[in-house]
Design an enzyme around this catalytic site. Structure first.
Site, PDB file in Angstrom:
ATOM      1  N   LYS A  38       0.686   4.215  -2.703  1.00  0.00           N
ATOM      2  CA  LYS A  38       0.457   5.447  -2.858  1.00  0.00           C
ATOM      3  C   LYS A  38       1.658   6.232  -2.751  1.00  0.00           C
ATOM      4  O   LYS A  38       1.367   7.818  -3.537  1.00  0.00           O
ATOM      5  CB  LYS A  38      -0.366   5.440  -1.565  1.00  0.00           C
ATOM      6  CG  LYS A  38      -1.138   4.862  -1.855  1.00  0.00           C
ATOM      7  CD  LYS A  38      -2.471   5.096  -2.839  1.00  0.00           C
ATOM      8  CE  LYS A  38      -3.717   4.301  -2.195  1.00  0.00           C
ATOM      9  NZ  LYS A  38      -4.856   5.093  -2.922  1.00  0.00           N
ATOM     10  N   TYR A  87       0.901  -1.631   0.563  1.00  0.00           N
ATOM     11  CA  TYR A  87       0.339   0.078   0.497  1.00  0.00           C
ATOM     12  C   TYR A  87       1.399   1.277   0.277  1.00  0.00           C
ATOM     13  O   TYR A  87       0.572   1.869  -0.562  1.00  0.00           O
ATOM     14  CB  TYR A  87      -0.966  -0.126   1.342  1.00  0.00           C
ATOM     15  CG  TYR A  87      -1.800   0.638   1.372  1.00  0.00           C
ATOM     16  CD1 TYR A  87      -2.907   0.297   0.189  1.00  0.00           C
ATOM     17  CD2 TYR A  87      -1.949   2.346   2.001  1.00  0.00           C
ATOM     18  CE1 TYR A  87      -4.182   1.914   0.723  1.00  0.00           C
ATOM     19  CE2 TYR A  87      -2.694   3.154   2.350  1.00  0.00           C
ATOM     20  CZ  TYR A  87      -3.934   2.971   1.356  1.00  0.00           C
ATOM     21  OH  TYR A  87      -4.884   3.962   1.572  1.00  0.00           O
TER      22      TYR A  87
END
Length: 263
Positions: free
Chosen positions: A172, A168
């Site tokens: 991102k 993640y």
């Protein structure tokens, strides 16, 4: 639209414009849809969940925004064909596409040393490559808009190292940098590209960690303003970056984080 103006007196309004929002069935995406509709935008809301399917945790939680002209679509951003079909549907329904909000995303938690190839690849494929697939498919329509804008949903996790969320965090960080690269490449096409990076938001995606009192205590201690971000906080930031009010803003990440990245 040229020169960053819709001709309206209020530069924050989006009257007559069309926006595509992915991950729109719930949470941040649903809040963005509602905010853009309130600003006069016609919204094409897209999600992996079937708009004709049952509501609930795996379906569309939000009611369609008030007003006419809004549409719902199903898309699987893991498929380039599905992304191309989505853009074609939006153009068929609305005749144009002016704004894109890349909100769809997933998270898989756990120590990096124990993370499987499958979990890591899924997060990167959805959050990063999926964002690229949708944006690439939308480019011709955005270029034809004459003053288009794109917002990628990043995260403070893409700026601050956070344990147990490697895929993640990396995905991102990448979509935030993607906004910078595309802002440079697409400026001659009249397309602005930015990112919004919230801290923890009270959504289904964070339900597991929010159930951990120690995690919440430590998280709030790291946020100078002392609270989580609300979905409305994020939606307002997205709406600003899409609007003519941000006509000279491109290639930036707006942190909606209560000061978390000050540290």
């Amino acid at each position: 639209m040229t020169g960053g103006s819709t001709g309206a007196a209020d530069p924050y309004r989006l009257d007559g414009r069309v926006a595509l929002v992915t991950g729109a069935a719930r949470g941040i995406g649903a809040a963005v849809v509602a905010r853009l509709a309130a600003l006069g935008c016609r919204v094409a809301a897209a999600d992996l969940a079937d708009p004709a399917g049952p509501a609930g945790p795996s379906g569309w939680e939000a009611e369609p925004p008030p007003g006419e002209g809004h549409t719902r679509h199903r898309v699987d951003i893991r498929s380039a064909d599905s992304c191309a079909e989505l853009v074609a549907e939006v153009l068929a329904a609305h005749g144009r596409l002016d704004h894109l909000v890349n909100n769809a995303g997933v998270v898989r938690r756990g120590p990096a040393a124990a993370m499987t190839d499958e979990d890591f690849a899924e997060v990167v494929d959805v959050n990063l490559t999926g964002t690229f697939r949708v944006t690439r498919a939308a480019h011709p329509a955005l270029r034809a808009s004459g003053g288009a804008s794109v917002v990628n949903l990043g995260s403070t996790n893409g700026h601050i190292a956070v344990p147990d969320t490697l895929g993640y965090c990396l995905s991102k960080a990448a979509v935030m940098h993607m906004a910078r690269v595309l802002a440079l490449e697409w400026a001659p096409d009249g397309i602005r590209v930015n990112a919004v990076a919230p801290t923890i938001v009270r959504t289904a995606m964070t339900e597991d960690v929010r159930a951990d009192a120690a995690y919440v205590r430590d998280k709030l201690a790291s946020i100078p303003l002392g609270r989580m971000a609300g979905t409305a906080d994020v939606a307002n930031a997205v709406a600003y970056l899409l609007s003519p009010a941000a006509a000279m803003t491109t290639g930036h990440t707006l942190f909606v984080d209560g000061g978390a990245v000050i540290h």
